[in-house]
Write an enzyme that holds these catalytic residues in place. Structure first.
Site: not given
Ligand code: R5P
Length: 266
Positions: A172-173
């Protein structure tokens, strides 16, 4: 990849589309009773039918979510710090044994690339991947960004790639300019966080841009549960993620749905 790992991943990433709408409600682990999550159970309940996965902590899961639910759980297993302290100084907070007892589909932890504690958080990721592989549990690495870090493709690309190299099953970014480079250089699927609350149409555009540039979906919290119309928001985000709903139609969908009555907990 063994059957259990594949089975759990297929609960998180919908096989029909290869995409996911994760509802993130884990913020209390460092923010306390943040806006919209003062009573997590009430916030979560109306949103669950539209989420593929619920991301939260052990405490809120046990206290606020009906165990009869069939929503797949991605359990945050890092923490131990607060907004008042050094966030990067997180540790692992849940044993694999307890995660399995809670019947999770996956586990998540934050990494702090570039902080003075990067080594500690990266080795914690590697250790969780070791345990995840042993038990068939996928690991989501969350690329936390300190105040001093730029949220650009160079930094986020570095953090995502390192997470993947250490064995994270997905990452996740944040969305950024040249996001496709971040995705291209990361050999595992990427989802985006929503970040701080922004106007609804901007958050819909963010979701649209992210999936258009290679994200497999969103792990979105504040831009859903702090919206004036959380159900309308998650339903529209869902159409964007799973059905590539064009932006103009997404705006219209949100406008139409937001006229329907819904309870707001913000
Ligand atoms: C932050 O550390 C949490 O992991 C959140 O789950 C994540 O930031 C996604 O939530 P939001 O869309 O509110 O940024």
């Amino acid at each position: 990849m063994d059957w259990g790992m594949k089975n759990r991943l297929s609960k998180i990433i919908r096989p029909e589309t290869g995409r996911t709408v994760m509802l993130a409600v884990d913020h209390g682990y460092f923010l306390g009773p943040t806006t919209g999550l003062q009573e997590p159970g009430k916030t979560i309940a109306p949103l669950l039918p539209y989420a593929d996965t619920l991301m939260l902590t052990r405490g809120v899961l046990r206290a606020c979510v009906n165990p009869a639910t069939d929503i797949p759980i991605v359990l945050r297993v890092s923490g131990g710090t607060s907004i008042l302290g050094n966030l990067a100084d997180e540790g692992t907070t849940v044993s694999m044994k307890d995660a399995l007892r809670l019947n999770v589909a996956g586990i998540a932890l934050s990494i702090f690339v570039g902080s003075e504690l990067e080594r500690k958080t990266l080795l914690a990721l590697a250790e969780l991947v070791n345990e995840g592989e042993e038990h068939g549990v996928p690991v989501l690495a969350v690329t936390a960004v300190g105040k001093e870090m730029a949220r650009d493709a160079r930094y986020l690309g570095l953090a995502c790639r390192i997470a993947a190299e250490l064995g994270a099953h997905y990452v996740k970014t944040y969305y950024c300019d040249d996001f496709e480079k971040v995705v291209k250089n990361c050999p595992v699927p990427v989802v985006i966080a929503g970040g701080k609350k922004i106007p609804e149409k901007d958050a819909l555009k963010l979701s649209f841009d992210a999936v258009s540039h290679g994200a497999i979906g969103v792990d979105m919290g504040r831009n859903i549960f702090q919206s004036t119309h959380p159900v309308a928001m998650i339903r529209t985000v869902r159409e964007i993620v799973h059905n590539n709903l064009p932006l103009k139609e997404a705006y219209d969908m949100f406008d139409t749905l937001s006229r329907e009555k819904e309870t707001v907990f913000a």
